[in-house]
Design an enzyme around this catalytic site. Structure first.
Site, mmCIF file in Angstrom:
data_model
loop_
_atom_site.group_PDB
_atom_site.id
_atom_site.type_symbol
_atom_site.label_atom_id
_atom_site.label_comp_id
_atom_site.label_asym_id
_atom_site.label_seq_id
_atom_site.Cartn_x
_atom_site.Cartn_y
_atom_site.Cartn_z
ATOM 1 N N GLY A 24 0.857 -1.180 0.000
ATOM 2 C CA GLY A 24 0.000 0.000 0.000
ATOM 3 C C GLY A 24 0.888 1.224 0.000
ATOM 4 O O GLY A 24 1.958 1.221 0.616
ATOM 5 N N TYR A 58 -3.310 10.106 -4.027
ATOM 6 C CA TYR A 58 -2.370 9.959 -2.905
ATOM 7 C C TYR A 58 -1.197 10.956 -3.001
ATOM 8 O O TYR A 58 -0.403 11.073 -2.074
ATOM 9 C CB TYR A 58 -1.780 8.531 -2.847
ATOM 10 N N PRO A 221 -5.195 -3.741 5.855
ATOM 11 C CA PRO A 221 -5.190 -5.108 6.384
ATOM 12 C C PRO A 221 -4.550 -5.211 7.763
ATOM 13 O O PRO A 221 -4.746 -6.207 8.453
ATOM 14 C CB PRO A 221 -4.367 -5.882 5.350
ATOM 15 N N THR A 224 -5.106 -0.053 9.730
ATOM 16 C CA THR A 224 -4.852 1.374 9.436
ATOM 17 C C THR A 224 -3.712 1.973 10.275
ATOM 18 O O THR A 224 -3.205 1.344 11.205
ATOM 19 C CB THR A 224 -6.085 2.308 9.630
ATOM 20 N N ARG A 279 9.830 -3.120 8.557
ATOM 21 C CA ARG A 279 8.440 -3.610 8.519
ATOM 22 C C ARG A 279 8.028 -4.035 7.106
ATOM 23 O O ARG A 279 7.230 -4.948 6.932
ATOM 24 C CB ARG A 279 7.494 -2.553 9.100
ATOM 25 N N LYS A 281 9.955 -5.526 5.037
ATOM 26 C CA LYS A 281 10.517 -6.878 4.952
ATOM 27 C C LYS A 281 9.664 -7.856 5.758
ATOM 28 O O LYS A 281 9.307 -8.939 5.284
ATOM 29 C CB LYS A 281 11.956 -6.834 5.510
HETATM 30 N N1 NAP Z 1 -9.523 1.942 -1.781
HETATM 31 C C1 NAP Z 1 -9.591 2.626 -0.659
HETATM 32 O O1 NAP Z 1 -10.591 3.334 -0.390
HETATM 33 C C2 NAP Z 1 -8.466 2.547 0.314
HETATM 34 C C3 NAP Z 1 -8.642 2.995 1.643
HETATM 35 C C4 NAP Z 1 -7.592 2.857 2.539
HETATM 36 C C5 NAP Z 1 -6.387 2.285 2.118
HETATM 37 N N2 NAP Z 1 -6.227 1.868 0.837
HETATM 38 C C6 NAP Z 1 -4.949 1.235 0.378
HETATM 39 O O2 NAP Z 1 -4.592 0.213 1.327
HETATM 40 C C7 NAP Z 1 -3.278 0.462 1.814
HETATM 41 C C8 NAP Z 1 -3.130 -0.066 3.241
HETATM 42 O O3 NAP Z 1 -4.080 0.483 4.104
HETATM 43 P P1 NAP Z 1 -3.720 1.538 5.252
HETATM 44 O O4 NAP Z 1 -2.570 2.353 4.804
HETATM 45 O O5 NAP Z 1 -4.976 2.216 5.631
HETATM 46 O O6 NAP Z 1 -3.344 0.685 6.529
HETATM 47 P P2 NAP Z 1 -2.543 -0.635 6.936
HETATM 48 O O7 NAP Z 1 -1.750 -1.166 5.827
HETATM 49 O O8 NAP Z 1 -3.538 -1.499 7.611
HETATM 50 O O9 NAP Z 1 -1.606 -0.061 8.098
HETATM 51 C C9 NAP Z 1 -0.602 0.869 7.836
HETATM 52 C C10 NAP Z 1 -0.008 1.288 9.173
HETATM 53 O O10 NAP Z 1 0.579 0.169 9.823
HETATM 54 C C11 NAP Z 1 1.976 0.425 10.070
HETATM 55 N N3 NAP Z 1 2.674 -0.866 9.851
HETATM 56 C C12 NAP Z 1 3.028 -1.419 8.675
HETATM 57 N N4 NAP Z 1 3.589 -2.625 8.854
HETATM 58 C C13 NAP Z 1 3.601 -2.839 10.193
HETATM 59 C C14 NAP Z 1 4.054 -3.910 10.993
HETATM 60 N N5 NAP Z 1 4.618 -4.988 10.462
HETATM 61 N N6 NAP Z 1 3.913 -3.800 12.344
HETATM 62 C C15 NAP Z 1 3.348 -2.708 12.897
HETATM 63 N N7 NAP Z 1 2.895 -1.655 12.183
HETATM 64 C C16 NAP Z 1 3.008 -1.729 10.831
HETATM 65 C C17 NAP Z 1 2.368 1.510 9.102
HETATM 66 O O11 NAP Z 1 3.436 2.288 9.591
HETATM 67 P P3 NAP Z 1 4.895 2.351 8.864
HETATM 68 O O12 NAP Z 1 4.705 2.870 7.485
HETATM 69 O O13 NAP Z 1 5.646 3.291 9.750
HETATM 70 O O14 NAP Z 1 5.451 0.946 8.908
HETATM 71 C C18 NAP Z 1 1.073 2.326 9.023
HETATM 72 O O15 NAP Z 1 0.983 3.227 10.109
HETATM 73 C C19 NAP Z 1 -3.130 1.972 1.667
HETATM 74 O O16 NAP Z 1 -1.786 2.405 1.759
HETATM 75 C C20 NAP Z 1 -3.769 2.191 0.307
HETATM 76 O O17 NAP Z 1 -2.846 1.803 -0.706
HETATM 77 C C21 NAP Z 1 -7.248 1.979 -0.056
#
Ligand code: NAP
Length: 326
Positions: A24, A58, A221, A224, A279, A281
């Site tokens: 993401g 984005y 996933p 957030t 993270r 990785k």
């Molecule tokens: N279609 C839609 O309407 C829509 C809506 C929301 C999101 N999306 C897409 O889905 C992607 C993922 O969703 P999201 O960004 O909402 O949330 P996410 O992937 O559930 O969580 C991201 C958060 O988790 C942290 N993180 C990542 N890996 C981790 C780990 N192994 N352990 C602990 N924390 C971790 C990240 O911080 P760090 O970066 O500091 O690791 C960030 O703060 C988005 O980036 C976007 O591409 C689409």
């Protein structure tokens, strides 16, 4: 089901395939240093990611493109190894705006085609270049939504070779059926990108999608970034969940790896966002263990049926997707 890193693509109904894990790339523009996205996408490619989820809205799509092109120039990957998903924003639903919008994404990426282009939300907003149009009282300006007309314009983009596969995002069952039952449908949606994780398992929508050969792609996933400006924080942090952590201990994995494994093991594509090298990785190391059937059921039972991403500011839009059960 045991998926290995080598065969981590799943077939799409149009003959293409999608890597079951992607990176993401949404990150608050104001909080993200310039270049961080380029570095993260490059790290992701180095550790094995081939799928990238992005969007023009984005504001960092140029960085994703730059990283992909640099890795191609290095000879690390070929274009056909990469799977890029771009998104059509709400202010560009009018049929005549669809192709220019996709062409803008291609210009920004400096690529000839995208692998997947999806309607980001089933709600049209006032057309134009202001992504969040509002009136003088701060009320969002909506627009008549005609998802079938938008879809036909997308079909023409696929026919023109600008995109390999077409999909949707945040569509409920009724909205998916609208497209599936469209007279003269030429290209079916191959995927629906929606929020999905152990606290919001999407069991009914997943079943419906599987029955119609639509791959469910799980956004947020990991639960957030918990940014209070757009995340409903009524549920506790997913990755602090005791069951997920105890399963992590059992397999010598983190809670994040357990939740990602849970989804891929039920055929759901995951697109965790991380811009942290360790993270990034960590999130890819999910192909060397397997959850038992009972553990899968236990995780499924964590479902709270509460969304982190409710988008309530648009709940008065006639096509707001989350009033319906699924
Ligand atoms: N279609 C839609 O309407 C829509 C809506 C929301 C999101 N999306 C897409 O889905 C992607 C993922 O969703 P999201 O960004 O909402 O949330 P996410 O992937 O559930 O969580 C991201 C958060 O988790 C942290 N993180 C990542 N890996 C981790 C780990 N192994 N352990 C602990 N924390 C971790 C990240 O911080 P760090 O970066 O500091 O690791 C960030 O703060 C988005 O980036 C976007 O591409 C689409």
């Amino acid at each position: 089901m045991y998926l290995s890193a080598a065969d981590h693509r799943i077939p799409l109904s149009d003959g293409n395939s999608i890597p079951i894990i992607g990176l993401g790339t949404f990150s608050e523009p104001k909080l993200t240093p310039k270049g961080m996205c380029v570095a993260s996408v490059k790290t992701a490619i180095d550790v094995g990611f081939r799928h990238f989820d992005g969007a023009y809205v984005y504001q960092n799509e140029h960085e994703v493109g730059e990283a992909i092109r640099e890795k191609m120039a290095e000879g690390k990957v070929r274009r056909e190894d990469i799977f890029y998903c771009g998104k059509l924003w709400t202010t560009h639903h009018d049929p005549e705006m669809v192709r220019p919008s996709l062409e803008r994404t291609l210009r920004v990426l400096q690529l000839d085609y995208v692998d997947l282009y999806i309607i980001e939300l089933p709600m049209a907003f006032k057309p134009g270049d202001e992504p969040y149009p509002k009136d003088e009282n701060g009320k969002y300006l909506y627009h008549k939504t005609n998802l079938c007309a938008t879809w036909e314009a997308l079909e023409a983009c696929k026919d023109a070779g600008l995109v390999k596969s077409l999909g949707v995002s945040n569509f409920n069952r009724r909205q998916l059926e609208l497209i599936l039952n469209k007279p003269g449908l030429r290209h079916k949606p191959v995927s629906n990108q929606v929020e999905c994780h152990p606290y919001f398992t999407q069991t009914k929508l997943l079943k419906f999608c599987q029955q119609h050969d639509i791959v469910l792609v799980a956004y947020s996933p990991l639960g957030t970034s918990r940014n209070p400006f757009w995340v409903n924080l009524s549920s506790p942090p997913l990755l602090k969940d005791p069951l997920l952590n105890s399963l992590g201990k059992k397999y010598n994995k983190t809670a994040a790896q357990v939740v990602l494994r849970f989804n891929i093991q039920r055929g759901v594509v995951v697109i965790p966002k991380s811009f942290n090298p360790e993270r990034i990785k960590e999130n890819f190391q999910i192909f060397d263990f397997s959850l038992t059937k009972e553990e899968m059921n236990d995780i499924e039972a964590l479902n709270k049926n509460v969304r982190f991403v409710e988008m309530l500011m648009w709940c008065d839009h006639p096509e707001y997707p989350f009033h319906e059960e699924y």
